[in-house]
Design an enzyme around this catalytic site. Structure first.
Site, PDB file in Angstrom:
ATOM      1  N   SER A   1       0.834  -1.178   0.147  1.00 52.95           N
ATOM      2  CA  SER A   1       0.093  -0.075   0.008  1.00 52.95           C
ATOM      3  C   SER A   1       0.944   1.296  -0.079  1.00 52.95           C
ATOM      4  O   SER A   1       1.703   1.501   1.183  1.00 52.95           O
ATOM      5  CB  SER A   1      -0.900  -0.031   1.082  1.00 52.95           C
ATOM      6  OG  SER A   1      -1.708   1.216   1.357  1.00 52.95           O
TER       7      SER A   1
ATOM      8  N   HIS B   1      -8.456   0.751  -4.208  1.00 52.96           N
ATOM      9  CA  HIS B   1      -9.410   0.493  -3.135  1.00 52.96           C
ATOM     10  C   HIS B   1     -10.287   1.957  -2.780  1.00 52.96           C
ATOM     11  O   HIS B   1      -9.585   2.875  -2.232  1.00 52.96           O
ATOM     12  CB  HIS B   1      -8.633   0.169  -1.721  1.00 52.96           C
ATOM     13  CG  HIS B   1      -9.640  -0.038  -0.341  1.00 52.96           C
ATOM     14  ND1 HIS B   1      -8.945  -0.337   0.769  1.00 52.96           N
ATOM     15  CD2 HIS B   1     -10.939  -0.079  -0.455  1.00 52.96           C
ATOM     16  CE1 HIS B   1     -10.018  -0.213   1.509  1.00 52.96           C
ATOM     17  NE2 HIS B   1     -11.174  -0.349   1.039  1.00 52.96           N
TER      18      HIS B   1
END
Length: 220
Positions: free
Chosen positions: A8, A66
């Site tokens: 991430s 996301h």
């Protein structure tokens, strides 16, 4: 099932973002996880389309976006145009989740559905045959660096059992508080796509990525 690491970039150093992304690719990470926050569905605001466009030109990795945003359908086309390969939306953020999943597929991307820690995974049952991936949040969405919530393990097990009972081999992604020390717990429970932020980007990015990949390969 294939085990996948999705670093991430929320935890990356944006002064050297391109360099760090390349280090994750050299280390074997197959995905890049891109957290979009709108300040409404979650309190924080992260980054958007211009950053995603830049990332897409840096790497051959799959861009796993996301969408922690309210009514994500309004942004789906823009993010796919900018390079997202997977769009994951939240069960809690969509008025018509079935229509939103169909929209993602119509744009040529894979569709994921995520649930917050307080949301039971059985709400995903109507979408098991429609979505491509399911994301179990292991922390409260919106902030990096949180501690893994132990109750997530049982949710992962339950979701994998739901899929197995229907003969479905679909991806279960986990996000939040994942480190080298606890990743085997979520793998044992049935997860196969691992999002890691600080555990990858704090310290030697290449070494941290390679260490994760060694663990994942032992589970294939």
């Amino acid at each position: 099932m294939k085990k996948i690491l999705a670093p991430s970039i929320l935890s990356a150093d944006f002064k050297i973002l391109g360099e760090q992304i390349r280090e994750t690719e050299k280390g074997g990470a197959q995905y890049i996880h891109f957290d979009i926050m709108d300040g409404m569905f979650v309190p924080s605001i992260s980054f958007g389309m211009p950053v995603l466009s830049s990332i897409k030109n840096l790497t051959g990795q799959t861009i796993d976006a996301h969408l922690m945003v309210t009514e994500p359908v309004r942004l789906m086309e823009d993010f796919v145009k900018c390079g997202a390969d997977i769009l994951t939306v939240h069960y809690e953020a969509c008025t018509d989740l079935k229509a939103d999943i169909d929209c993602i597929h119509s744009l040529g991307a894979k569709a994921g559905v995520s649930v917050k820690p307080e949301t039971p995974v059985d709400v995903l049952e109507p979408y098991l045959d429609q979505a491509d991936m399911f994301l179990v949040m292991c922390v409260v969405p919106g902030f990096g660096g949180q501690t893994f919530l132990p109750g997530s393990i049982e949710k992962i097990r339950q979701l994998r059992a739901m899929l197995d009972a229907r003969g479905m081999e679909k991806d279960i992604e986990v996000d939040g508080g994942i480190h080298h020390s606890n990743v085997t717990q979520v793998l044992d429970a049935g997860a196969n796509v691992i999002v890691a932020g600080s555990a990858v980007y704090h310290g030697s990015v290449r070494d941290n990525t390679e260490r994760f990949m060694e663990i994942l390969k032992d589970y294939e």
